[in-house]
Write an enzyme that holds these catalytic residues in place. Structure first.
Site, PDB file in Angstrom:
ATOM      1  N   SER A   7      34.859  35.235  29.561  1.00 30.92           N
ATOM      2  CA  SER A   7      35.274  36.067  28.448  1.00 30.92           C
ATOM      3  C   SER A   7      34.779  35.449  27.142  1.00 30.92           C
ATOM      4  O   SER A   7      33.583  35.275  26.970  1.00 30.92           O
ATOM      5  CB  SER A   7      36.792  36.259  28.478  1.00 30.92           C
ATOM      6  OG  SER A   7      37.175  37.317  27.644  1.00 30.92           O
ATOM      7  N   ASP A  18      35.712  46.956  33.119  1.00 27.97           N
ATOM      8  CA  ASP A  18      36.300  46.031  32.152  1.00 27.97           C
ATOM      9  C   ASP A  18      36.335  46.699  30.778  1.00 27.97           C
ATOM     10  O   ASP A  18      35.308  47.156  30.274  1.00 27.97           O
ATOM     11  CB  ASP A  18      35.468  44.748  32.097  1.00 27.97           C
ATOM     12  CG  ASP A  18      36.134  43.639  31.293  1.00 27.97           C
ATOM     13  OD1 ASP A  18      37.109  43.920  30.574  1.00 27.97           O
ATOM     14  OD2 ASP A  18      35.661  42.502  31.393  1.00 27.97           O
ATOM     15  N   HIS A  49      38.825  43.394  33.877  1.00 25.23           N
ATOM     16  CA  HIS A  49      38.507  42.132  33.223  1.00 25.23           C
ATOM     17  C   HIS A  49      38.776  40.941  34.135  1.00 25.23           C
ATOM     18  O   HIS A  49      38.104  39.920  34.036  1.00 25.23           O
ATOM     19  CB  HIS A  49      39.333  42.008  31.935  1.00 25.23           C
ATOM     20  CG  HIS A  49      38.857  40.928  31.025  1.00 25.23           C
ATOM     21  ND1 HIS A  49      37.593  40.911  30.478  1.00 25.23           N
ATOM     22  CD2 HIS A  49      39.487  39.818  30.548  1.00 25.23           C
ATOM     23  CE1 HIS A  49      37.468  39.843  29.696  1.00 25.23           C
ATOM     24  NE2 HIS A  49      38.594  39.166  29.732  1.00 25.23           N
TER      25      HIS A  49
END
Length: 773
Positions: free
Chosen positions: A624, A710, A745
């Site tokens: 991320s 995501d 995600h």
């Protein structure tokens, strides 16, 4: 040592594979801001529903599988190791709420949990019942079998899970696409019937009011920002749900919660730099309150009280409570206190300008202590703090507040340095913490129900599996309790690690590297105890470094598969995280963001200089925002690494921050700056955004992992990055992209799918590190 023999790092390069990696067509489009034009050749990959884009992602997956086919046996071994070390029939420690003990079972072969409860047999006892795998307790009820619910879906994730105080109703929410859009369901626990009150299109947050008659939930706007809070009256079908509040500022996130004592409804509009709370007595939220006065689309007319206005730019949280019979508000805030402080203010001061509010400090500002959270129980204040990089829990008796409020010199006007409270209050306000014997550990609050005479805390470290402790609490000096009203922690559970795991087989070390500007950067190292320090070992270096999120000591079963192959696990606690307080975060965001990346490189150079580290076998990993770090670091110093794993990487950061219509972008401006309005921010982000700074160089093998659905970091970012890398790096065939086509995600849903993904990634890393033999 149970490691395999090291082999030399290998790149999956051959004449066969070179000709077959996917080549994305270049279709340049121009983006112009602040007089600068960037030509983006791969923006067309953003068309998620395009058959051509889907075909390209399928080709990337096929290529990644083909060039790593030789790793399949190793992937199976690592998956087997994770599975064999994990107790598949695991369970949680029952947690008491009212007349019930609540817990969750994990059954063999089940990817998700089964949520259960049993009635309290002895109201005077706070010892939870012993739950055994496969053995039902007397009166055990299954509230929700997530395994059964997941069978009809390729992806399944739980969001909210809320039970009314009287135990008669359950509300839970499900995401079945990975896009973090949830549907809330309500179940009557007295009959076992799922009611017709399904609410679709919510965010993860939803909860029942204590009486179970109303459901409060949040919804997101088109950019995936929670911006409205609604309430649904259970069983009411004659009109739409009521809007309680709407947050129109695109830079603020709206949340809803109940106060600790369940007497107030609290809404927070917040970002990373300031917040605004409005509170409402729960009895003012009658089922028919003001409904006839609220036209469709307008919020109910309710007597909200703002605590401190957003215009004062204070980052705070609040809890209403009573002190010596009077209504107060307990604030955890950063006014004149970058690391936070805890203060009391009278309820009647709510809504005044900050400069006019008199605050009574409970925990004053400190350079050494970071205040993360403070909330009350009936007898104590429970504080989550951070000192010397590690999180811990402190308990302060509420009796200290009575003394403090009655002490005139305990009250100070906002902005003053503050005066010390009286001796009686001061001695109690120091509070107490459970003593643990490890230097690097993490302690956190698991539950602290308002009326319960126990506070449940978690404990873990890099080598200690998660533990659950119950800490007895009550009146200071009562039987079995100390002067702070706290008893000895009772160990309720330590997670079982199968396969003969022994913590003494591993060692943890704290090291310090020096950054370019002289700042000392903490580094945590984990290795097997029997590694010969005279033989240089490979290192996997990890960091996150954003949003004031700390990478705290935590146990990982999957990590053992790398440690047992002779790999040293290194965590670089770079600026941008929160390990060393608010200043540590402030010096790694916005106009100082590059410190995050240069700190990571400095740690790598420091490790490479150690005698026990193989300088040519250091791999990096980040996910991320940590994936942005990975991309930026590779552009800075690709020669330092033998491989890089970037999971759901935020590598096209500038493009995303220039598109307010994208999910969460406006909220992210508080972290990265607003390049739409500021040419200075634009230029600064342009100087480090990974996609725009790929250069002609000999990059190491790179694996980018993403998910099609995501909503936090769109798949298009790593897809574009990989395409650009292949046009610039010396060995384009070593750049891989894996896209989970039915995940979010966090990747695929369910523990078995996640273990397989981890095994895939670790096998690839093992090859880069030379331990895949």
């Amino acid at each position: 040592m149970t490691s395999e023999q090291p082999t030399q790092p290998a790149n999956p390069r051959s004449e066969d594979t070179v000709a077959h990696f996917p080549v994305a067509p270049r279709r340049p489009v121009e983006r112009t801001f602040h007089g600068h034009t960037f030509t983006d050749p791969y923006e067309w990959l953003r068309e998620k529903d395009s058959p051509e884009v889907r075909a390209h992602l399928d080709a990337e997956n096929a290529y990644s599988e083909s060039v790593t086919a030789d790793l399949a046996p190793l992937r199976e071994r690592i998956y087997g190791e994770i599975k064999d070390r994990t107790r598949e029939t695991d369970l949680s420690v029952p947690d008491r709420r009212g007349d019930w003990w609540y817990f969750a079972r994990t059954v063999e072969g089940g990817a998700h949990q089964v949520f259960c409860r049993v009635p309290v047999a002895d109201p005077a006892s706070w010892t939870p019942p012993t739950v055994e795998p496969g053995v039902a307790l007397d009166g055990e009820e299954v509230l929700l079998d997530a395994n059964a619910a997941a069978q009809e879906h390729e992806f399944y994730a739980l969001g909210a899970f809320s039970i009314s105080e009287d135990g008669t109703r359950l509300a839970w929410s499900e995401d079945v696409a990975g896009d973090e859009r949830y549907t809330v369901h309500v179940k009557d626990l007295t009959t076992g019937r799922v009611l017709d009150d399904a609410v679709a299109g919510t965010s993860a947050g939803a909860f029942l009011t204590p009486d179970g008659r109303q459901l409060v939930y949040s919804v997101v706007d088109e950019s995936w920002r929670p911006w409205q809070v609604h309430r649904h009256v259970i069983g009411r079908t004659d009109r739409p749900d009521d809007l309680l509040f709407q947050e129109d500022d695109p830079g603020l996130w709206l949340g809803a919660e109940l106060s600790a004592d369940k007497q107030w409804l609290m809404l927070s509009s917040s970002c990373s730099e300031y917040s605004e709370y409005r509170i409402l007595p729960l009895d003012a939220l009658a089922e028919d309150s003001s409904a006839e006065h609220a036209p469709a689309g307008n919020p109910l007319d309710l007597p909200w009280r703002t605590v401190i206005s957003r215009s004062d730019r204070v980052l705070y949280e609040v809890e209403p409570l009573t002190v010596v019979g009077d209504p107060y508000l307990l604030l955890s805030h950063d006014a004149e206190a970058p690391n936070g402080r805890v203060s009391l203010m009278t309820l009647e001061q709510a809504g005044r300008p900050l400069a006019e509010i008199e605050l009574t400090d409970v925990l004053p500002a400190s350079d050494a202590t970071r205040v993360d959270l403070c909330f009350p129980t009936a007898t104590h204040l429970v504080l989550s703090l951070r000192e010397e990089t590690t999180p811990r829990v402190r308990l302060v008796p509420r009796a200290a507040l009575d003394v403090l409020v009655a002490t005139p010199n305990g009250t100070t006007a906002h902005g003053e340095a503050g005066t010390a409270p009286g001796a009686a209050a001061s001695s109690l306000l120091t509070g107490t913490e459970a003593a643990f014997d490890e230097e690097l550990y993490s302690a956190g609050v698991l539950s602290a129900e308002y009326e319960n005479p126990v506070v449940r805390v978690s404990y873990t470290s890099f080598v200690t599996p998660p533990r659950v402790y119950d800490i007895p609490t009550g009146r200071p000096g009562a039987s079995g309790l100390d002067e702070f009203g706290v008893g000895e922690p009772v160990l309720r559970r330590e997670a079982t690690v199968l396969g003969g795991y022994r913590s003494e087989d591993y060692v943890v070390e704290r090291d310090w590297a020096e950054a370019e500007d002289g700042t000392r950067i903490p580094v945590s190292l984990v290795r097997r105890a029997d590694l010969d320090p005279s033989v240089p070992a490979p290192v996997l270096q990890y960091a996150y470094g954003s949003y004031e999120i700390s990478t705290d000591p935590a146990f990982s079963i999957s990590r053992l598969s790398l440690l047992d192959r002779g790999v040293i696990w290194a965590v670089a606690h770079v600026r941008g995280g929160g390990e060393l307080g608010r200043a540590w975060y402030e010096n790694g965001k916005k106009a100082t963001k590059k410190n995050t990346f240069t700190d990571f490189v400095a740690v790598t150079r420091h490790l490479a200089a150690r005698a026990d580290v193989a300088e040519d076998r250091i791999a990096l990993m980040g996910g991320s925002a940590g994936g942005l770090l990975a991309g930026a670091v590779l552009n800075l110093a690709p020669e330092l690494y033998c491989g890089a794993l970037a999971a759901v990487p935020f590598v096209d950061a500038l493009t995303s921050m220039l598109m307010p219509e994208l999910p969460l972008t406006a909220l992210e401006w508080e972290e990265w700056g607003n390049p739409v309005e500021s040419a200075e921010v634009y230029e600064y982000m342009r100087s480090y955004s990974p996609y725009e700074n790929v250069r002609d160089a000999d990059y190491p093998p790179i694996l980018a992992v993403t998910s099609l659905n995501d909503t936090r970091v769109l798949y298009v970012e790593p897809a574009k990055w990989v395409a650009e890398l292949r046009t610039r790096v010396a060995h384009p065939e070593t750049v891989l992209l894996r896209c989970e086509m039915a995940g979010g995600h966090g990747g695929a849903s369910g523990r078995y799918a996640q273990w397989k993904d981890t095994a895939w990634e670790y096998a690839w890393l093992a090859r880069c590190l030379g331990v895949a033999g």
